[in-house]
Design a protein around this motif. Structure first.
Motif, short mmCIF file in Angstrom:
data_model
loop_
_atom_site.label_atom_id
_atom_site.label_comp_id
_atom_site.label_asym_id
_atom_site.label_seq_id
_atom_site.Cartn_x
_atom_site.Cartn_y
_atom_site.Cartn_z
N ALA A 11 0.86 -1.18 0.00
CA ALA A 11 0.00 0.00 0.00
C ALA A 11 0.90 1.24 0.00
N PRO A 12 0.39 2.36 -0.49
CA PRO A 12 1.20 3.58 -0.46
C PRO A 12 1.65 3.90 0.98
N LEU A 13 2.87 4.37 1.11
CA LEU A 13 3.42 4.68 2.43
C LEU A 13 2.91 6.01 2.95
N ARG A 14 2.66 6.04 4.25
CA ARG A 14 2.33 7.28 4.96
C ARG A 14 3.41 7.44 6.03
N ILE A 15 4.15 8.53 5.95
CA ILE A 15 5.35 8.69 6.78
C ILE A 15 5.22 9.93 7.65
N VAL A 16 5.68 9.80 8.90
CA VAL A 16 5.68 10.90 9.85
C VAL A 16 7.13 11.25 10.16
N LEU A 17 7.47 12.54 10.01
CA LEU A 17 8.82 13.02 10.29
C LEU A 17 8.83 13.92 11.51
N ALA A 29 15.16 18.29 3.68
CA ALA A 29 15.58 17.60 2.46
C ALA A 29 14.90 16.23 2.35
N ILE A 30 14.83 15.52 3.46
CA ILE A 30 14.17 14.21 3.48
C ILE A 30 12.69 14.37 3.13
N PHE A 31 12.06 15.37 3.72
CA PHE A 31 10.64 15.63 3.45
C PHE A 31 10.41 15.79 1.95
N GLN A 32 11.24 16.61 1.29
CA GLN A 32 11.08 16.84 -0.15
C GLN A 32 11.30 15.56 -0.94
N ASP A 33 12.32 14.80 -0.59
CA ASP A 33 12.57 13.53 -1.29
C ASP A 33 11.39 12.59 -1.14
N LEU A 34 10.83 12.50 0.05
CA LEU A 34 9.69 11.61 0.27
C LEU A 34 8.45 12.09 -0.47
N GLU A 35 8.22 13.40 -0.50
CA GLU A 35 7.07 13.92 -1.25
C GLU A 35 7.18 13.60 -2.74
N LEU A 42 1.60 10.11 1.69
CA LEU A 42 1.43 11.18 2.67
C LEU A 42 2.70 11.32 3.50
N VAL A 43 3.18 12.55 3.65
CA VAL A 43 4.29 12.85 4.54
C VAL A 43 3.80 13.90 5.53
N THR A 44 3.87 13.59 6.81
CA THR A 44 3.44 14.51 7.85
C THR A 44 4.66 14.95 8.65
N ASP A 45 4.85 16.25 8.76
CA ASP A 45 5.96 16.83 9.51
C ASP A 45 5.40 17.34 10.84
N VAL A 68 1.45 8.44 14.32
CA VAL A 68 1.54 7.07 13.81
C VAL A 68 0.41 6.23 14.38
N ARG A 69 0.13 6.41 15.65
CA ARG A 69 -0.96 5.65 16.27
C ARG A 69 -2.29 5.96 15.60
N LEU A 70 -2.48 7.21 15.16
CA LEU A 70 -3.73 7.61 14.52
C LEU A 70 -3.78 7.25 13.04
N LEU A 71 -2.62 6.99 12.44
CA LEU A 71 -2.56 6.64 11.02
C LEU A 71 -2.02 5.22 10.88
N PRO A 72 -2.87 4.21 11.00
CA PRO A 72 -2.36 2.85 10.85
C PRO A 72 -1.63 2.74 9.52
N SER A 73 -0.56 2.02 9.50
CA SER A 73 0.31 1.79 8.35
C SER A 73 1.22 2.97 8.06
N SER A 74 1.27 3.98 8.93
CA SER A 74 2.26 5.05 8.74
C SER A 74 3.58 4.61 9.35
N LEU A 75 4.64 5.24 8.93
CA LEU A 75 5.99 4.84 9.35
C LEU A 75 6.71 6.04 9.96
N PRO A 76 7.11 5.95 11.24
CA PRO A 76 7.83 7.07 11.83
C PRO A 76 9.29 7.07 11.38
#
Length: 90
Positions: A11-17, A29-35, A42-45, A68-76
């Motif tokens: 599934a598409p990744l949802r990432i929290v930074l 820089a990481i945020f931009q690469d992930l976007e 989804l990338v959440t800062d 992450v707890r609120l977004l199942p399948s997100s990756l910290p």
């Protein structure tokens, strides 16, 4: 040389930074690469949002964990975690 093939995520990744002021530029820089990555939906800062913000890192770690707890399948991902992965690839 070892070459690894990484299967695309199911599934598409949802990432929290999150980070601190010392890693602010790195996080941006990481945020931009992930976007720009098509595998990421989804990338959440969670902060900090400026280099002058000296809030202690654990506050952002907790904020990331709560997201992450609120977004199942997100990756910290934290800059320190990425640095460790770069030094010790699996």
């Amino acid at each position: 040389m070892v070459v690894k093939t990484i299967a695309p995520p199911a599934a598409p990744l949802r990432i929290v930074l999150g980070g601190d002021e010392a890693g602010f530029a790195y996080k941006a820089a990481i945020f931009q690469d992930l976007e720009d990555d098509p595998r990421v939906s989804l990338v959440t800062d969670v902060g900090p949002y400026s280099v002058s913000d000296t809030t202690a890192y654990p506050h952002y770690a907790v904020a990331a964990a709560r997201k992450v707890r609120l977004l199942p399948s997100s990756l910290p991902i934290t800059p320190s975690k990425l640095s460790n992965l770069a030094r010790h690839p699996s």
